[in-house]
Design a protein around this motif. Sequence first.
Motif, PDB file in Angstrom:
ATOM      1  N   GLY A  16      61.110  59.582  67.766  1.00 22.28           N
ATOM      2  CA  GLY A  16      60.279  60.773  67.618  1.00 22.28           C
ATOM      3  C   GLY A  16      58.955  60.690  68.351  1.00 22.28           C
ATOM      4  N   LYS A  19      58.837  62.801  72.292  1.00 21.99           N
ATOM      5  CA  LYS A  19      59.086  64.242  72.456  1.00 21.99           C
ATOM      6  C   LYS A  19      57.882  64.977  73.056  1.00 21.99           C
ATOM      7  N   SER A 331      53.812  68.000  59.691  1.00 20.99           N
ATOM      8  CA  SER A 331      53.206  67.200  60.765  1.00 20.99           C
ATOM      9  C   SER A 331      53.713  67.647  62.129  1.00 20.99           C
ATOM     10  N   GLU A 332      54.996  67.966  62.188  1.00 21.22           N
ATOM     11  CA  GLU A 332      55.598  68.419  63.440  1.00 21.22           C
ATOM     12  C   GLU A 332      54.983  69.739  63.893  1.00 21.22           C
ATOM     13  N   ASP A 333      54.830  70.684  62.969  1.00 22.75           N
ATOM     14  CA  ASP A 333      54.255  71.985  63.323  1.00 22.75           C
ATOM     15  C   ASP A 333      52.784  71.846  63.742  1.00 22.75           C
ATOM     16  N   THR A 336      52.617  70.278  67.215  1.00 31.42           N
ATOM     17  CA  THR A 336      53.074  71.231  68.234  1.00 31.42           C
ATOM     18  C   THR A 336      52.008  72.290  68.505  1.00 31.42           C
ATOM     19  N   PRO A 348      53.503  63.187  65.273  1.00 28.16           N
ATOM     20  CA  PRO A 348      53.684  63.513  63.850  1.00 28.16           C
ATOM     21  C   PRO A 348      53.992  62.246  63.056  1.00 28.16           C
ATOM     22  N   THR A 350      55.915  61.844  60.701  1.00 25.22           N
ATOM     23  CA  THR A 350      57.334  61.732  60.364  1.00 25.22           C
ATOM     24  C   THR A 350      58.138  60.985  61.421  1.00 25.22           C
ATOM     25  N   ALA A 351      57.565  60.746  62.598  1.00 24.27           N
ATOM     26  CA  ALA A 351      58.255  59.921  63.601  1.00 24.27           C
ATOM     27  C   ALA A 351      58.420  58.489  63.106  1.00 24.27           C
ATOM     28  N   GLU A 357      55.096  62.333  56.438  1.00 26.59           N
ATOM     29  CA  GLU A 357      54.821  63.770  56.395  1.00 26.59           C
ATOM     30  C   GLU A 357      53.407  64.006  55.880  1.00 26.59           C
TER      31      GLU A 357
END
Length: 389
Positions: A16, A19, A331-333, A336, A348, A350-351, A357
Amino acid sequence: MRNPLSDTIVTIKPSGIRKFFDIVTEMKDAISLGVGEPDFATPWHIRDEGIYSLEKGRTFYTSNAGLKEMKTEICHYLKRRYGLEYHPDTEILVTVGGSEAIDIMFRAMLNPGDEVLIPQPSYVSYLPCAVLAGGKPVVINLKAENEFRLTKEELEAAITPKTKILVLPFPNNPTGAIMERSDLEAIAEVVKKHDLFVLSDEIYSELTYLEHHVSIASLPGMKERTVVVNGLSKSHAMTGWRIGYACAPKIILEQMLKIHQYAIMCAPTTSQYAAVDALKNGDEDVAMMREEYNGRRRYLMHRFREMGLDCFEPYGAFYTFPCIKEFGMTSEDFATKLLMEEKVAVVPGTAFGDCGEGFLRISYAYSLENLKEALGRIERFITRLRQEK
């Protein structure tokens, strides 16, 4: 046509971490705070030794376990820095970075179904390498209120009759957490009580800012049940040289060496000659880089406080792990949106495991100039988010 793929490999997710950085490379004026790589060039005296080895035609295979000079210097270095004593002929293996050592340690030790305890958030390779070796990963969720340290209570609660290996990933990537001697002593007692083995990943051992790093292998009764993984990528700014090493009891190392022989042959010869010089003569380089990282670390913590962003103080590696739960986004949002709106790339949480998270990994292995600009953009971004709430 028959399925050409392994059933196991298709279940493993790609890392992760990368990306966002595929996007960054195509984005003008973007700043990346995500890659875990020193921004220092390898010191010149180390590069010179690599160049000299090429000029002298030292371009042949070394012994499978590594140059005798390299293994001897690793032993001198570990004794000088951490009080660890190993025999260069039977307990040291030079590997292609620390990542290879992690992989072959699992493959040498795990039988199908053996459980591997993996504290998370942590480096992305442990879980997939355990799976590929036939092991069963068991995640221990570390907590911010404990400064992301592993407690003996958390360890005890995760142990079953099938538990064989504990991964000890400290100083930690991504959190920057450390384990002090008293923490390790408590963990060691549990490990001995349940007859476990330890993978101690100490790749960031030179980058600690509270106290000198303590290896669990230096504690009574722990050397014989610990595989220490280390390398020169982070400490000596030698990521591209791909040089690491494993230190282990002879009975384990012999089996790791067999896998290394068949899969790798030997670590790069030029890199080994350069690494000998790094271990002999690189202490001042390491101290200089550590002091520079520490200044950046203090700057980030100061800026987080100024902008009201919650972050426990990390005392190891070159990462911070700020909490962004107040914004009600994943975290991803968050990462991004930050990248798209302010052109700052972070990773993030979560990687590094589901319990990441609500957090971000921000690396300070970047110039202070870049950090100042990036933190200004992050402050602008979170100010807007708070105004929109």
